[in-house]
Write a protein that holds these residues in place. Structure first.
Motif, mmCIF file in Angstrom:
data_model
loop_
_atom_site.group_PDB
_atom_site.id
_atom_site.type_symbol
_atom_site.label_atom_id
_atom_site.label_comp_id
_atom_site.label_asym_id
_atom_site.label_seq_id
_atom_site.Cartn_x
_atom_site.Cartn_y
_atom_site.Cartn_z
ATOM 1 N N VAL A 134 44.386 42.334 49.656
ATOM 2 C CA VAL A 134 43.422 41.918 48.354
ATOM 3 C C VAL A 134 43.291 42.990 47.742
ATOM 4 O O VAL A 134 43.398 42.740 46.191
ATOM 5 C CB VAL A 134 41.950 41.385 49.399
ATOM 6 N N PHE A 135 43.305 44.140 47.767
ATOM 7 C CA PHE A 135 43.229 45.273 46.782
ATOM 8 C C PHE A 135 44.379 45.332 46.014
ATOM 9 O O PHE A 135 44.213 45.595 44.915
ATOM 10 C CB PHE A 135 42.768 46.442 47.777
ATOM 11 N N LEU A 162 35.954 42.737 44.249
ATOM 12 C CA LEU A 162 37.162 41.849 44.064
ATOM 13 C C LEU A 162 36.811 40.498 44.037
ATOM 14 O O LEU A 162 37.950 39.582 43.876
ATOM 15 C CB LEU A 162 38.408 42.589 45.112
ATOM 16 N N HIS A 163 35.825 40.179 44.307
ATOM 17 C CA HIS A 163 35.260 38.781 44.405
ATOM 18 C C HIS A 163 35.732 37.806 43.094
ATOM 19 O O HIS A 163 35.514 38.271 41.989
ATOM 20 C CB HIS A 163 34.015 38.494 44.624
ATOM 21 N N GLY A 164 36.459 36.744 43.577
ATOM 22 C CA GLY A 164 36.884 35.743 42.459
ATOM 23 C C GLY A 164 38.253 36.002 41.995
ATOM 24 O O GLY A 164 38.905 35.203 41.041
ATOM 25 N N ILE A 165 38.847 37.056 42.271
ATOM 26 C CA ILE A 165 40.272 37.622 41.888
ATOM 27 C C ILE A 165 41.298 36.566 42.816
ATOM 28 O O ILE A 165 41.105 36.938 44.115
ATOM 29 C CB ILE A 165 40.497 38.680 42.007
ATOM 30 N N PRO A 166 42.102 35.773 42.332
ATOM 31 C CA PRO A 166 43.010 34.746 43.041
ATOM 32 C C PRO A 166 44.203 35.769 43.463
ATOM 33 O O PRO A 166 44.464 36.628 42.812
ATOM 34 C CB PRO A 166 43.136 33.550 41.977
ATOM 35 N N LEU A 167 44.919 34.974 44.331
ATOM 36 C CA LEU A 167 46.166 35.636 44.788
ATOM 37 C C LEU A 167 47.088 35.668 43.342
ATOM 38 O O LEU A 167 47.180 34.774 42.638
ATOM 39 C CB LEU A 167 46.822 34.707 46.019
ATOM 40 N N TYR A 168 47.696 36.558 43.170
ATOM 41 C CA TYR A 168 48.718 36.812 41.800
ATOM 42 C C TYR A 168 49.724 35.635 41.796
ATOM 43 O O TYR A 168 50.198 35.435 43.305
ATOM 44 C CB TYR A 168 49.281 38.390 41.699
ATOM 45 N N ASP A 169 49.811 34.933 41.010
ATOM 46 C CA ASP A 169 50.898 33.924 40.539
ATOM 47 C C ASP A 169 51.224 33.957 39.300
ATOM 48 O O ASP A 169 50.412 33.625 38.361
ATOM 49 C CB ASP A 169 50.073 32.471 41.137
ATOM 50 N N GLY A 170 52.591 34.077 38.928
ATOM 51 C CA GLY A 170 53.114 34.282 37.787
ATOM 52 C C GLY A 170 52.990 33.000 36.988
ATOM 53 O O GLY A 170 52.733 32.908 35.736
ATOM 54 N N ASP A 171 53.042 31.832 37.768
ATOM 55 C CA ASP A 171 53.126 30.554 37.156
ATOM 56 C C ASP A 171 51.711 30.342 36.542
ATOM 57 O O ASP A 171 51.509 29.723 35.550
ATOM 58 C CB ASP A 171 53.499 29.287 37.979
ATOM 59 N N LEU A 172 50.587 30.915 37.338
ATOM 60 C CA LEU A 172 49.179 30.340 37.019
ATOM 61 C C LEU A 172 48.946 31.501 35.926
ATOM 62 O O LEU A 172 48.297 30.797 34.728
ATOM 63 C CB LEU A 172 48.294 30.871 38.282
ATOM 64 N N GLU A 173 49.481 32.695 35.858
ATOM 65 C CA GLU A 173 49.289 33.436 34.765
ATOM 66 C C GLU A 173 49.716 33.014 33.324
ATOM 67 O O GLU A 173 49.379 32.922 32.422
ATOM 68 C CB GLU A 173 49.798 34.942 34.802
ATOM 69 N N ALA A 196 37.713 36.625 36.342
ATOM 70 C CA ALA A 196 37.399 37.720 37.138
ATOM 71 C C ALA A 196 38.262 39.126 36.778
ATOM 72 O O ALA A 196 37.727 40.031 37.069
ATOM 73 C CB ALA A 196 37.442 37.401 38.659
ATOM 74 N N VAL A 197 39.590 38.619 36.629
ATOM 75 C CA VAL A 197 40.246 39.877 36.271
ATOM 76 C C VAL A 197 40.135 40.422 35.006
ATOM 77 O O VAL A 197 39.998 41.694 34.688
ATOM 78 C CB VAL A 197 41.791 39.342 36.293
ATOM 79 N N THR A 198 40.113 39.578 33.947
ATOM 80 C CA THR A 198 39.516 40.129 32.549
ATOM 81 C C THR A 198 38.285 40.986 32.687
ATOM 82 O O THR A 198 37.952 41.945 31.949
ATOM 83 C CB THR A 198 39.321 38.832 31.580
ATOM 84 N N ALA A 199 37.257 40.498 33.298
ATOM 85 C CA ALA A 199 35.865 41.231 33.432
ATOM 86 C C ALA A 199 36.256 42.597 33.981
ATOM 87 O O ALA A 199 35.598 43.584 33.593
ATOM 88 C CB ALA A 199 35.103 40.342 34.263
ATOM 89 N N TRP A 215 47.207 42.184 39.471
ATOM 90 C CA TRP A 215 46.580 41.490 38.305
ATOM 91 C C TRP A 215 46.065 42.155 37.240
ATOM 92 O O TRP A 215 46.426 42.032 36.215
ATOM 93 C CB TRP A 215 45.229 40.622 38.883
ATOM 94 N N LEU A 216 45.603 43.432 37.428
ATOM 95 C CA LEU A 216 44.971 44.273 36.633
ATOM 96 C C LEU A 216 46.108 45.040 35.743
ATOM 97 O O LEU A 216 45.830 45.287 34.326
ATOM 98 C CB LEU A 216 44.264 45.197 37.042
ATOM 99 N N SER A 217 47.465 44.954 36.299
ATOM 100 C CA SER A 217 48.412 45.517 35.596
ATOM 101 C C SER A 217 49.026 44.538 34.658
ATOM 102 O O SER A 217 50.003 44.770 33.697
ATOM 103 C CB SER A 217 49.417 46.198 36.372
ATOM 104 N N ARG A 218 48.544 43.452 34.496
ATOM 105 C CA ARG A 218 49.264 42.259 33.726
ATOM 106 C C ARG A 218 48.301 42.062 32.379
ATOM 107 O O ARG A 218 47.240 42.165 32.436
ATOM 108 C CB ARG A 218 49.275 41.072 34.576
#
Length: 185
Positions: A87-88, A40-51, A59-62, A94-97
């Motif tokens: 973290v998991f 999960l390295h490189g995945i930031p904390l979920y933030d709807g504003d960032l999205e 990292a999420v897309t990959a 993120w993956l569900s977005r």
């Protein structure tokens, strides 16, 4: 036919027992299974504003692309405070977005949960906590066995190898069963 399994470790620690568990599983698959390990390295904390502002992090897309290319996903979960590590769960969120793409990643895809911890109960509570999350995401959950490795500090050697032959056989049997389930789509 080759079955593609992606093992995802829910620990960021360099010497993670759960990453070691996945690497052990990777080395025990038959010739008809391709087993890759992701972290999960490189995945930031979920933030709807960032999205909204920047879209999905690379990292999420990959990781989404790796899951979409697999027949089955094996989550190797640590257990923190009797539950899913933050973290998991964050990575899964993120993956569900976006919601319109969630079915491509999770919908009907074979999933199973394994885990190891230094404690005496393995990861039974974390594994149970994953069930409503995976049900909500619409995965095809494999309940054909349980793999909960307790006392990880005694099971793995300094380089992450497994010391116990009975455990090695248990991992091999579990992964073979999951691969058959994942490939039976």
């Amino acid at each position: 036919m080759v079955t593609r399994i992606l093992g995802v470790s829910g620990s960021l620690r360099a010497g993670s027992y759960n990453t070691s568990l996945l690497r052990a599983a990777q080395g025990l698959v038959g010739p008809d299974v391709v087993f890759e390990v992701a972290t999960l390295h490189g995945i930031p904390l979920y933030d709807g504003d960032l999205e909204q502002r920047e879209g999905l992090p690379a990292a999420v897309t990959a990781l989404k692309d790796r899951i979409a290319a697999s027949d089955g996903v094996l989550l190797a979960t640590p257990e923190y405070n009797n539950g899913i590590p933050g973290v998991f769960k964050n990575a899964i969120d993120w993956l569900s977005r976006p919601p319109s793409d969630s079915a491509r990643i999770f919908g009907g895809r074979a999933f199973a949960v394994i885990g190891t911890s230094p404690g005496g109960f393995g990861t039974i509570l974390a594994q149970n906590a994953w069930l409503p999350v995976l049900r909500t995401l619409g995965v095809r959950y494999w309940a054909g066995g349980r793999l909960m490795v307790s006392r990880a500090h005694q099971v793995f050697d300094e380089s992450g190898g497994i010391r116990d032959e009975a455990l090695r056989a248990q991992i091999q049997e579990f992964v073979a069963g999951f691969a058959a389930f994942a490939g039976a789509d």
